[in-house]
Design a protein around this motif. Sequence first.
Motif, PDB file in Angstrom:
ATOM      1  N   TYR A   1       5.008   6.465  -1.018  1.00  0.00           N
ATOM      2  CA  TYR A   1       4.524   7.839  -1.197  1.00  0.00           C
ATOM      3  C   TYR A   1       3.412   8.186  -0.214  1.00  0.00           C
ATOM      4  O   TYR A   1       3.010   9.351  -0.122  1.00  0.00           O
ATOM      5  N   TRP A   2       2.893   7.173   0.510  1.00  0.00           N
ATOM      6  CA  TRP A   2       1.822   7.399   1.495  1.00  0.00           C
ATOM      7  C   TRP A   2       1.921   6.320   2.564  1.00  0.00           C
ATOM      8  O   TRP A   2       2.311   5.185   2.277  1.00  0.00           O
ATOM      9  N   ASP A   3       1.596   6.694   3.792  1.00  0.00           N
ATOM     10  CA  ASP A   3       1.610   5.710   4.863  1.00  0.00           C
ATOM     11  C   ASP A   3       0.699   6.192   5.988  1.00  0.00           C
ATOM     12  O   ASP A   3       0.275   7.355   6.022  1.00  0.00           O
ATOM     13  N   LEU A   4       0.398   5.289   6.898  1.00  0.00           N
ATOM     14  CA  LEU A   4      -0.411   5.628   8.068  1.00  0.00           C
ATOM     15  C   LEU A   4       0.485   6.232   9.146  1.00  0.00           C
ATOM     16  O   LEU A   4       1.277   5.526   9.770  1.00  0.00           O
ATOM     17  N   HIS A   5       0.340   7.533   9.343  1.00  0.00           N
ATOM     18  CA  HIS A   5       1.089   8.227  10.396  1.00  0.00           C
ATOM     19  C   HIS A   5       0.065   8.781  11.384  1.00  0.00           C
ATOM     20  O   HIS A   5      -0.628   9.755  11.102  1.00  0.00           O
ATOM     21  N   PHE A   6      -0.034   8.148  12.539  1.00  0.00           N
ATOM     22  CA  PHE A   6      -1.052   8.523  13.513  1.00  0.00           C
ATOM     23  C   PHE A   6      -0.629   9.782  14.273  1.00  0.00           C
ATOM     24  O   PHE A   6       0.433   9.821  14.893  1.00  0.00           O
ATOM     25  N   GLU A   7      -1.500  10.790  14.219  1.00  0.00           N
ATOM     26  CA  GLU A   7      -1.234  12.060  14.893  1.00  0.00           C
ATOM     27  C   GLU A   7      -2.099  12.242  16.131  1.00  0.00           C
ATOM     28  O   GLU A   7      -1.793  13.084  16.982  1.00  0.00           O
ATOM     29  N   SER A   8      -3.205  11.498  16.210  1.00  0.00           N
ATOM     30  CA  SER A   8      -4.053  11.484  17.416  1.00  0.00           C
ATOM     31  C   SER A   8      -4.457  12.889  17.852  1.00  0.00           C
ATOM     32  O   SER A   8      -4.360  13.250  19.023  1.00  0.00           O
TER      33      SER A   8
ATOM     34  N   PRO B   1       0.828  -1.205   0.000  1.00  0.00           N
ATOM     35  CA  PRO B   1       0.000   0.000   0.000  1.00  0.00           C
ATOM     36  C   PRO B   1       0.866   1.259   0.000  1.00  0.00           C
ATOM     37  O   PRO B   1       1.868   1.338   0.703  1.00  0.00           O
ATOM     38  N   GLY B   2       0.465   2.228  -0.798  1.00  0.00           N
ATOM     39  CA  GLY B   2       1.175   3.503  -0.814  1.00  0.00           C
ATOM     40  C   GLY B   2       2.583   3.426  -1.347  1.00  0.00           C
ATOM     41  O   GLY B   2       3.397   4.325  -1.085  1.00  0.00           O
ATOM     42  N   GLU B   3       2.899   2.395  -2.132  1.00  0.00           N
ATOM     43  CA  GLU B   3       4.246   2.256  -2.698  1.00  0.00           C
ATOM     44  C   GLU B   3       4.233   2.539  -4.196  1.00  0.00           C
ATOM     45  O   GLU B   3       3.225   2.355  -4.877  1.00  0.00           O
ATOM     46  N   LEU B   4       5.398   2.941  -4.697  1.00  0.00           N
ATOM     47  CA  LEU B   4       5.568   3.302  -6.098  1.00  0.00           C
ATOM     48  C   LEU B   4       6.851   2.666  -6.624  1.00  0.00           C
ATOM     49  O   LEU B   4       7.865   2.631  -5.924  1.00  0.00           O
ATOM     50  N   LEU B   5       6.798   2.161  -7.858  1.00  0.00           N
ATOM     51  CA  LEU B   5       7.993   1.644  -8.527  1.00  0.00           C
ATOM     52  C   LEU B   5       8.459   2.644  -9.582  1.00  0.00           C
ATOM     53  O   LEU B   5       7.642   3.196 -10.334  1.00  0.00           O
ATOM     54  N   HIS B   6       9.759   2.850  -9.628  1.00  0.00           N
ATOM     55  CA  HIS B   6      10.362   3.725 -10.635  1.00  0.00           C
ATOM     56  C   HIS B   6      11.454   2.934 -11.349  1.00  0.00           C
ATOM     57  O   HIS B   6      12.425   2.487 -10.724  1.00  0.00           O
ATOM     58  N   TYR B   7      11.290   2.756 -12.660  1.00  0.00           N
ATOM     59  CA  TYR B   7      12.244   1.988 -13.453  1.00  0.00           C
ATOM     60  C   TYR B   7      12.793   2.876 -14.568  1.00  0.00           C
ATOM     61  O   TYR B   7      12.038   3.580 -15.247  1.00  0.00           O
ATOM     62  N   GLN B   8      14.111   2.826 -14.734  1.00  0.00           N
ATOM     63  CA  GLN B   8      14.781   3.581 -15.790  1.00  0.00           C
ATOM     64  C   GLN B   8      15.424   2.597 -16.765  1.00  0.00           C
ATOM     65  O   GLN B   8      16.451   1.976 -16.451  1.00  0.00           O
ATOM     66  N   PRO B   9      14.824   2.403 -17.924  1.00  0.00           N
ATOM     67  CA  PRO B   9      15.336   1.407 -18.870  1.00  0.00           C
ATOM     68  C   PRO B   9      16.786   1.630 -19.279  1.00  0.00           C
ATOM     69  O   PRO B   9      17.526   0.670 -19.511  1.00  0.00           O
ATOM     70  N   ALA B  10      17.216   2.883 -19.363  1.00  0.00           N
ATOM     71  CA  ALA B  10      18.578   3.153 -19.822  1.00  0.00           C
ATOM     72  C   ALA B  10      19.619   2.581 -18.878  1.00  0.00           C
ATOM     73  O   ALA B  10      20.657   2.077 -19.305  1.00  0.00           O
ATOM     74  N   THR B  11      19.343   2.680 -17.584  1.00  0.00           N
ATOM     75  CA  THR B  11      20.283   2.170 -16.583  1.00  0.00           C
ATOM     76  C   THR B  11      19.838   0.851 -15.983  1.00  0.00           C
ATOM     77  O   THR B  11      20.572   0.246 -15.205  1.00  0.00           O
ATOM     78  N   GLN B  12      18.629   0.421 -16.324  1.00  0.00           N
ATOM     79  CA  GLN B  12      18.041  -0.807 -15.790  1.00  0.00           C
ATOM     80  C   GLN B  12      17.986  -0.786 -14.259  1.00  0.00           C
ATOM     81  O   GLN B  12      18.166  -1.813 -13.608  1.00  0.00           O
ATOM     82  N   GLN B  13      17.727   0.393 -13.711  1.00  0.00           N
ATOM     83  CA  GLN B  13      17.631   0.562 -12.264  1.00  0.00           C
ATOM     84  C   GLN B  13      16.169   0.585 -11.840  1.00  0.00           C
ATOM     85  O   GLN B  13      15.344   1.278 -12.443  1.00  0.00           O
TER      86      GLN B  13
END
Length: 645
Positions: free
Chosen positions: A202-209, A184-196
Amino acid sequence: MGGILGGAHLNAPRHRLDAAAASLLHSSSAMARWLPTRGSIDLGGLYSAAHTGELSWHDDGDGVLLVLHGSVMLDGWHLDARALAHRYRERGLDSLLRGEGSHAIALWDWRRGSLWLFTDPIGTIPLCYAMQQGALAFAPEAKAVLRLLAAPARLDRRSTLQFLMSRYLIGNRTMFEGVARLGPGELLHYQPATQQLQRRRYWDLHFESRIHSRAEAVDTLYQTLYCSHHTMLAELDETDGYQLFLTGGLDSRGILAYTHRLGRLPNKALTWAARDDLPHSDPDLSRRLAAAHGVSFDVCQLDGSDWVEYAKPWCRISELLTDNASSFASSLQTFDAWQTHDARFVVLGDQAFGAGPLPATRDEAVENILHDALRTALGPLVRLLSDSAVRETRQCFVDEIDGLIDAGPNDSPKDIQDYLYFHTYISRWILAPGNFKSPMLAVRRPLMTAEVMDVVTQLSPLLRVDKAAYVALLKQRFPALGEIPVTAVEAGIDWPCLMRQQGRLRKALLPRLMPERFEALPLGDDIDPDGMRAFVAEFFTSQPTSSGRGSLLHRRLYDLRRQVSRSQWLGSAARRVQPFVMRLTGLQAQQVATSHHQVLFRLALLTLLQECLDAGDFDGRHGDNELKSLVQGGRVQCLAPQHST
């Protein structure tokens, strides 16, 4: 299964792309579509023939190609692929994240040499991925990922051990070596030129109460849920219908009340049960709730003996991400039948308003959420596995949980507890495609949108004890719901009893529970043959007596525990007397029987999964003749170059 699929540097012939897409077509209405290849990038998606708008894409002709499965709402507007691509060009990638609605997106920007993959913040649509020799493949299920890479399917040993212990996998694991799943709240970033390849959150549960007043909590949560239900219903055309999975609990009845208030009730309510004649059970109370709102109601009958017929196909489809026994006893054709009822989607009452009592320590928080897995590690696994395998399984489990907590933004015990609940039970059990409701139908969860979860993070710990704020909301804003009690009697399949009876299920299970059946599995060397024979014999020679259906007394004891758990001191005292109460009421014996039968089911399911693997169901090693017929029948299409649809 809905979602997106594709890859980079696949160099895959057309027949391999088509077979990968066809492997995901589990219902008669499922379709797949490939876009024309863009350099080293292949992108496609899945959709229902009845709702072609589930999949959209846009090529702006200037280097940006975006594929969308599902629905996205940003700034109060539903956006299709064209609008999302324009928003990206104007505001950047971050402007696309945190959108409401169930969706998965692939975005290829040729100018920046970047491919981004992400789903909605809750992670309602699965996305698996793997890399091999610089090539990236992704799809909703591992079987398509492996086909895209032409990679052999191999079960992961640690995943099989974790599955035995905890009923589902934790973190980014799948059952297959080298294949991961986006959280949940995760993102993949792929760069074909470097194969990285990089994965970031990018989002998570941060409890502020921030909210401590019950009145403010009820007002805020009510308004947010009103908006989430309104947004869901706004997706429907005038002729569209939808269905609601209704139980006798509190969550789905809240959805019924909100949709009634908004004037757009479901055209049918459904519940699952093995028996529909028990007072105070889900069928009894759901029927009463539906009748009170003028909604048609039906019971989806479960027969545990059908596990023999349907378990193997479900192992192939679900890839064993959960051990939900009732799902493996359900016919695949059930879901096709529901789609004839003009249902645009099915609504589920899944929620994360706050789980369990108020813990005093981090260890208590872990125990409150993962007690079933911890109990299994101390019980059945000690008898079934070698000492070294038990130690390794426990340590791997502890490391996974510690890593999950330490990577999160929360420190207090209750915050950690609710964080764990979301990232384990919600993410990997409720949302897993192995859960029988999800693979065939479009699903909506109005109690668990990103905006709703943001409100939950503002609630104080006491307002999140056993979803206290939501319970108060129902009592104050929908008092009529309280006229119908909550479920007190279990109407599901009595698995421990059914397994021991002389019948189809017992006859099918016993040969699968011989130590010799596990020699081909990765955990073959971890099995203690003598211990396994003794454990199996002990279980099946016990009398097939009913494990108990619950009672009003048990329900009152549960409600009392919920009340006292709002105090750390009273909750601690309740935990000390709980073992005595459970022995006195017979719940402890029922709990032991449940943990034993669940582990035996998991073992049997692992043998079925291995059979599917050997047959080439996950990598096509023996040919894909059945999939070829789907392609030839027009269920997988490749589009001619065009800008958007």
